[in-house]
Design an enzyme around this catalytic site. Structure first.
Site, short mmCIF file in Angstrom:
data_model
loop_
_atom_site.label_atom_id
_atom_site.label_comp_id
_atom_site.label_asym_id
_atom_site.label_seq_id
_atom_site.Cartn_x
_atom_site.Cartn_y
_atom_site.Cartn_z
N HIS A 104 94.54 51.22 98.36
CA HIS A 104 93.43 52.19 98.32
C HIS A 104 93.62 53.17 97.15
O HIS A 104 92.69 53.47 96.41
CB HIS A 104 93.38 53.01 99.62
CG HIS A 104 92.77 52.31 100.78
ND1 HIS A 104 91.49 51.79 100.75
CD2 HIS A 104 93.23 52.05 102.04
CE1 HIS A 104 91.21 51.25 101.94
NE2 HIS A 104 92.24 51.39 102.73
N GLU A 110 98.01 51.44 101.90
CA GLU A 110 97.46 52.69 101.32
C GLU A 110 97.63 52.71 99.80
O GLU A 110 96.79 53.26 99.09
CB GLU A 110 98.10 53.92 101.96
CG GLU A 110 97.93 54.04 103.49
CD GLU A 110 96.49 53.96 103.97
OE1 GLU A 110 95.57 54.34 103.22
OE2 GLU A 110 96.28 53.50 105.12
N GLU A 153 88.46 48.60 101.18
CA GLU A 153 89.38 47.87 102.07
C GLU A 153 89.82 46.55 101.43
O GLU A 153 90.90 46.06 101.71
CB GLU A 153 88.70 47.64 103.42
CG GLU A 153 89.62 47.21 104.54
CD GLU A 153 90.60 48.29 105.02
OE1 GLU A 153 90.53 49.44 104.55
OE2 GLU A 153 91.44 47.96 105.87
#
Ligand code: MG
Length: 497
Positions: free
Chosen positions: A271, A268, A297
């Site tokens: 991201h 995460e 991604e």
């Protein structure tokens, strides 16, 4: 200056209200997944649906459409301005071609379908979910027809998540990948070093210890917690951005197998970094966030796999890793194997780097057949098991670890799965170029010097937001688009002895 053309500036002034709605919906979505009391869900869903409708109304207002048309007719727009026009034309087209009746029906059946899927999964009964999935597939096929496509109805669905990607692109990618992944897998399984049940996978940990490790890693990466970022806990880890200066990630603590929470945090973070490093000039505009799911991604997989699962990372962070009690007396090579075990398994989200994409190949095959109607929903469970056996040599014992494991179809997200593979492929492609351009990628990781890595990602990917379509961005930054060769090379060298 980013936006100088008067017509584009007018358009952006009108867009600001749409941006504000999306900002509000992000805050609401984050709250729903983290701290909202359970019974708040009904009112929250209604509020969310109303704000979505308002967004659509704003985009289709005559004033807005005229401003967009005026902007699109301007000559000599710069790249930023052209990006704004491209992204808004896409959004308006989708809002325009889908009849409200279809949007409304899809929203309703996916909302009910999500509940049915949960129950079906718990009770291990596909029949509970089947009628909903049938309806969802029918409506999605209709949606593809309204959106339009050149060769295959699945193209229209892919394009929602990955602008410009076609069924043919995905087929080419998987035809190249499948035999090569199998070759690596066969070797890994026969050599035995990585295909082990590592004791740490079962061992319990204390949440405070894992949390300490997660926070220490994030701090070393330079994640601006408190200033522009947060880490919270939710049932499923995710990243959400309210804007360029408020990007939040979550993780979960299952209480055993601490790499699960660690890698979800690193994933995460990847991201979040994308959103945090977007050029500030793109604030409040439709190009001020990541361009596609595949590119997004690629960033999370880069940090999770290329960085997090590397020997260099283990060596650099071994003292911190040992703060988690089960790892206390373990040597770096042992931790490295624990981070990289490879085994055919039934559940996609638990799959390792070698087998992961085989799970996606299965879903891609089935989705294509569903959309063309070559396979009926009722036939899916059997087909799933059959494909699983031929891809990985194992067979689910029940629906919950087979056809019912993923939430995506219940949400109507058909065409989404291939972006996971695309991201994985791109992560090793980017790693290759970074290694070449920085004169060695892992030398920086060993020294915990992440600034140059982050700067490189900012220059090549992040700062541009969505101003270029994915393929164009890759061409501009690396001189080529998606290329699966790098990933195969990465796997081969990582898992050769
Ligand atoms: Mg992700």
């Amino acid at each position: 200056m980013y936006f100088v053309n008067e017509a584009v500036k007018d358009l952006l002034r009108l867009y600001r209200r749409v941006w504000a709605l999306s900002h509000a919906m992000s805050v609401m979505g984050w709250d729903l997944e983290t701290y909202m009391p359970v019974e708040g869900v009904e009112e929250r869903s209604v509020a969310h649906a109303e704000l979505s409708l308002m967004t659509q109304e704003l985009l289709l207002r005559r004033e807005f459409l005229e401003a967009l048309e005026r902007a699109s007719k301007q000559e000599s727009l710069n790249d930023y301005e052209r990006g704004v026009v491209r992204v808004l034309e896409r959004e308006v087209r989708i809002a325009r071609v889908l009849p409200p009746r279809l949007v409304e029906e899809l929203a309703r059946v996916t909302q009910e379908g999500r509940v049915a899927w949960k129950v079906a999964r718990e009770k291990n009964d596909f029949e509970i979910f089947r009628p909903y999935l049938e309806k969802i597939v029918d409506l999605t096929r209709e949606k593809a027809n309204y959106l339009g496509f050149r060769e295959h109805p699945y193209d229209a669905l892919l394009d929602i998540y990955e602008e410009g990607m076609t069924t043919r692109d995905v087929e080419t990618m998987f035809t190249y990948l499948e035999p090569r992944i199998r070759r690596v897998l066969d070797r890994v399984l026969s050599e035995g070093k990585y295909s082990v049940d590592h004791p740490l996978e079962k061992e319990k940990y204390l949440r405070e210890e894992a949390e300490k490790l997660n926070l220490a890693v994030l701090e070393t990466f330079g994640f601006p917690i408190g200033k522009r970022a947060r880490l919270d806990v939710s049932a499923h880890p995710f990243t959400i951005n309210m804007g360029l200066k408020d990007v939040r990630i979550t993780t979960r603590y299952e209480g055993y197998d601490f790499k699960r929470t660690l890698f979800s945090v690193i994933h995460e973070f990847g991201h979040a970094l994308y959103e945090l490093q977007i050029d500030e000039g793109l604030k409040y505009t439709p190009v001020g966030s990541g361009v596609s799911l595949g590119i997004h991604e690629s960033q999370s997989r880069f940090w999770e796999n290329v960085i997090g699962r590397s020997r260099a990372f283990v060596n650099a962070f071994i003292d911190l890793i040992r703060l988690v009690s089960p790892a206390r007396d373990r040597d770096p090579e042992d931790i490295y194997v624990y981070f990289n075990t490879v085994k055919p398994s039934l559940i996609r989200v638990d799959a390792d780097e070698v087998t992961y994409n085989l799970h996606i190949i299965l879903r891609f095959k089935l989705e294509k057949l569903m959309i063309t109607g070559e396979v009926k929903v009722a036939e899916l469970p059997e087909l799933w098991d059959h494909e699983m056996e031929s891809l990985l040599g194992i067979k689910p014992k029940n629906y919950s670890e087979g056809v019912l494991q993923d939430i995506h179809w219940s949400m109507g997200s058909i065409g989404y799965f291939p972006t996971y593979t695309l991201g994985t492929l791109l992560s090793s492609q980017i790693a290759y170029y970074m290694d070449r351009d920085l004169g060695g990628l892992y030398a920086h990781v060993v020294n915990k010097d992440f600034q140059r890595i982050k700067d490189y990602l900012r220059e090549k990917i992040h700062r541009w937001g969505s101003i270029y379509p994915p393929k164009e961005l890759l061409l501009k930054s690396f001189g080529e688009t998606y290329n699966p060769e790098y990933f195969v090379g990465y796997l081969e060298s990582k898992f050769s002895n």
